[in-house]
Design a protein around this motif. Structure first.
Motif, short mmCIF file in Angstrom:
data_model
loop_
_atom_site.label_atom_id
_atom_site.label_comp_id
_atom_site.label_asym_id
_atom_site.label_seq_id
_atom_site.Cartn_x
_atom_site.Cartn_y
_atom_site.Cartn_z
N GLY A 1 23.90 -1.70 -46.58
CA GLY A 1 24.09 -1.87 -45.41
C GLY A 1 23.53 -1.34 -44.54
N LEU A 2 23.93 -0.92 -43.03
CA LEU A 2 23.10 -0.29 -42.13
C LEU A 2 23.63 1.16 -42.11
CD1 LEU A 2 21.37 -0.57 -39.56
CD2 LEU A 2 23.29 -1.44 -38.36
N GLN B 1 22.27 5.00 -40.30
CA GLN B 1 21.23 5.72 -39.38
C GLN B 1 20.01 6.62 -40.24
OE1 GLN B 1 23.61 7.88 -36.60
NE2 GLN B 1 23.38 6.24 -35.16
N PRO C 1 13.60 5.37 -42.10
CA PRO C 1 13.49 3.88 -41.84
C PRO C 1 12.50 3.26 -42.82
CG PRO C 1 13.36 5.19 -39.97
CD PRO C 1 13.26 5.92 -41.02
N THR D 1 14.23 0.92 -45.64
CA THR D 1 14.48 -0.44 -45.35
C THR D 1 13.96 -1.22 -46.25
OG1 THR D 1 15.11 0.18 -43.20
CG2 THR D 1 14.65 -2.22 -43.69
N GLN E 1 20.62 -5.67 -49.36
CA GLN E 1 19.90 -5.32 -48.34
C GLN E 1 20.37 -3.75 -47.69
OE1 GLN E 1 17.37 -6.90 -46.29
NE2 GLN E 1 17.03 -4.85 -45.46
N THR F 1 19.07 -1.21 -44.70
CA THR F 1 18.45 -1.20 -43.35
C THR F 1 18.72 0.24 -42.85
OG1 THR F 1 19.08 -3.44 -42.99
CG2 THR F 1 18.25 -2.07 -41.06
N VAL F 2 17.71 1.05 -42.38
CA VAL F 2 17.63 2.27 -41.91
C VAL F 2 17.16 2.27 -40.57
CG1 VAL F 2 17.26 4.70 -42.31
CG2 VAL F 2 17.49 3.19 -44.32
N SER F 3 18.19 2.35 -39.70
CA SER F 3 17.79 2.23 -38.33
C SER F 3 18.66 2.95 -37.37
CB SER F 3 17.62 0.61 -37.90
OG SER F 3 17.34 0.66 -36.38
N SER F 4 18.08 3.39 -36.15
CA SER F 4 18.81 3.98 -35.22
C SER F 4 19.30 3.03 -34.03
CB SER F 4 18.25 5.11 -34.56
OG SER F 4 17.10 4.98 -34.02
#
Length: 123
Positions: A10-11, A13, A88, A91, A118, A120-123
């Motif tokens: 998943g997504l 931070q 990040p 990802t 998947q 995803t590492v994102s702010s």
């Protein structure tokens, strides 16, 4: 054919955590070493971690040492990858794979693969 199913992606931070699961269907995981691999866009597939059939041998890529932990629960026919302090650059699509031999971080050593999940590492 051996069936492996990844879940838990998943997504998240940067600095967060995820736990991935690799569940076996139609066979018992206890006879197999299980590896986790990842592939990011534009990059080669990377071996992340491996755990032996009984869990006594564990390998990690240098890029994840100290942050990721692999474990297995053979009674539940499941292998886990606990991912902490995510960055990040983590990802990627994460895959689990099974082989009858010893632990390895080399993808071609493995016989059966899951479909991937998947992360995803994102702010």
């Amino acid at each position: 054919q051996l069936q492996l199913v990844e879940s838990g992606g998943g997504l998240v931070q940067p600095g967060g955590s995820l736990r991935l699961s690799c569940a076996a269907s139609g066979f018992t995981l206890s006879s197999y070493a299980i590896g986790w691999f990842r592939q990011a866009p534009g990059k080669e597939r990377e071996g992340v971690s491996c755990i032996s059939s009984r869990g006594f041998t564990i390998n990690y890529a240098d890029s994840v040492k100290g942050r990721f932990t692999i474990s297995r629960d053979n009674a539940k026919n499941t292998v886990y990858l606990q991912m902490n302090s995510l960055k990040p650059e983590d990802t990627a699509i994460y895959y689990c794979a099974a082989r009858m031999g010893r632990c390895s971080l080399w993808g071609p050593d493995f016989d059966s693969w899951g479909q991937g999940t998947q992360v995803t590492v994102s702010s």
